[in-house]
Design an enzyme around this catalytic site. Structure first.
Site: not given
Ligand code: FE2
Length: 434
Positions: A369, A290, A333, A363, A339
């Protein structure tokens, strides 16, 4: 004529609403054509490196200095950091905000009065940081014009269309598109389709520019050719109107006896632009893993190359997911930057039932989260054929400084007070009895 916007490459653009206005070989002739006056608008310090220098010469009917005395004015819900409450480490999320009905006396609001500030960091006085707002416009600006001296405005409609008439021309932006209005440029917003709502990022730091591509090479992400600047356009109207200026967080109003949208021609690169976010060229893994969300960076207001940008815009358009042997949604993460995520179209999946257009999450720095329990369980065992993520357009603003949330955003009915609950019920498998 539509021109390509080469952000950060110091190029010289120009546009004339009528031929023969722009002088040749000089930008400030003794007598500009047809009785116009020249005026220089500098968007960066005069001695900024050539590749980053931003300025525009305008040729207009009346110099900008012709206005009444500025008086302090009411700012309503368009706020400026720092705010009262300290930065909040909790995970936060908001449902789409209701748009007021039209035609109800005393409730109609134009684009400026319809701004509602969610969060922000830094300050315009310090010329760093950013603020995230939503807007809900139910009435056009008619005899009112706005100038944001605090920051550049990145406007992203979710519903309805905005006709943004600026000193340098007009841009029509609808859902899926973004408009960039440089700091200090006067404009008016009308509503050709009726009410409009969406997101606004106000950038107090370095102007947004295209990020470097590094090992990606010369193509991909947001391509310069897809940014468009307006053609020069003007109106000569002598009428009583108001210029509202946001300056160091305070609103000021001055009377005008004419429309300030009287620029007949311009030359420079401190200009508005629009970009269709569906034109973003998304890249991703073709094998496993990812990648970091930086692969979705469309625009960057740089700050510190290690600790994060002042404000980086990520665009996540419809795209293929093909990674094998990989947990495809964003995994668990924690991140050194804040963010703020907003949904433009479709539904954003990944946790807690998804978010609808107009919904947003925050976040903050280091806030843990990731997927909710249901999403986690599904995606750790699901088959992984190539899959198109359809009908989804999401943006994210990343900022290195913690984002303070306004009290009005924390007390709004749209604030989801049960957001954290969606992570409860996680089952520990390691060490569990067989
Ligand atoms: Fe994240």
């Amino acid at each position: 004529m539509t021109l390509t916007y080469q952000i950060g490459f110091g190029n010289e653009l120009e546009s004339e609403a009528e031929p023969g206005i722009l002088p040749h070989g000089r930008n400030s002739p003794q007598r500009p054509a047809r009785g116009l006056v020249s005026e220089l608008i500098s968007g960066t310090t005069f001695t900024a490196p050539r590749s980053l220098n931003r300025r525009t010469y305008v040729f207009r009917a009346m110099p900008s200095v012709i206005h009444g005395r500025y008086q302090p004015a009411e700012s309503k819900t368009f706020a400026t950091p720092p705010f009262n409450s300290p930065p909040n480490p909790n995970q936060m999320r908001w449902d789409p905000f209701d748009v007021p009905d039209t035609g109800v006396p005393d409730t109609e609001q134009d684009f400026v009065d319809g701004m509602f500030t969610i969060c922000g960091n830094g300050s315009p006085n310090g010329q760093s940081g950013t603020a995230l707002h939503i807007y809900r416009a139910t009435a056009p600006m008619t005899d009112r014009f706005f100038l944001d001296a605090d920051g550049e405005l990145l406007v992203m409609p979710v519903g309805g269309t905005l006709l943004v008439s600026t000193e340098l021309g007009r841009l029509q932006v609808g859902p899926g598109e973004l408009a960039l209005i440089p700091r200090g440029i006067k404009f008016r917003v009308e509503l050709p389709d009726g009410p409009s709502f969406g997101f606004v990022c106000e950038n107090y730091g370095l102007p947004f520019r295209l990020p470097e591509l590094g090992l990606i090479g010369s193509n991909g992400l947001a391509n310069a050719v897809d940014f468009h600047v307006p053609d020069a356009w003007y109106e000569i109207e002598e009428k009583a109107c108001t210029l509202t200026q946001k300056f160091c967080g305070t609103f000021w109003e001055a009377s005008l006896g004419h429309s300030p949208l009287d620029v007949v021609a311009w030359r420079g690169n401190h200009v508005p632009a629009k970009f269709n976010m569906y034109d973003f060229v998304a890249l991703g893994t073709a094998t496993v893993d990812h990648p970091d969300p930086s692969i979705f960076c469309a625009l960057s207001s740089p700050s510190d190359e290690v600790l994060g940008g002042n404000a980086d815009l990520m665009v996540l358009p419809p795209r293929w997911a093909v990674a094998e042997d990989t947990f495809r949604p964003p995994g668990f993460h924690r991140n050194c930057v804040a963010e703020y995520l907003g949904v433009i179209a479709g539904k954003h999946f990944g946790k807690a039932g998804g978010l609808s257009p107009g919904g947003a999450s925050l976040h903050n720095n280091w806030a843990a989260h990731g997927p909710d329990v249901e999403t986690f369980e599904l995606n750790r065992s699901v088959e992984l054929p190539p899959r198109k993520i359809e009908d989804s357009l999401v943006f994210m603003i990343e900022s290195r400084q913690p984002l303070q949330v306004t009290d009005m955003a924390l007390s709004a009915p749209e604030f989801q007070r049960d957001y954290r609950d969606h992570w409860q019920g996680f089952v520990r498998r390691f060490g569990a009895p067989a």
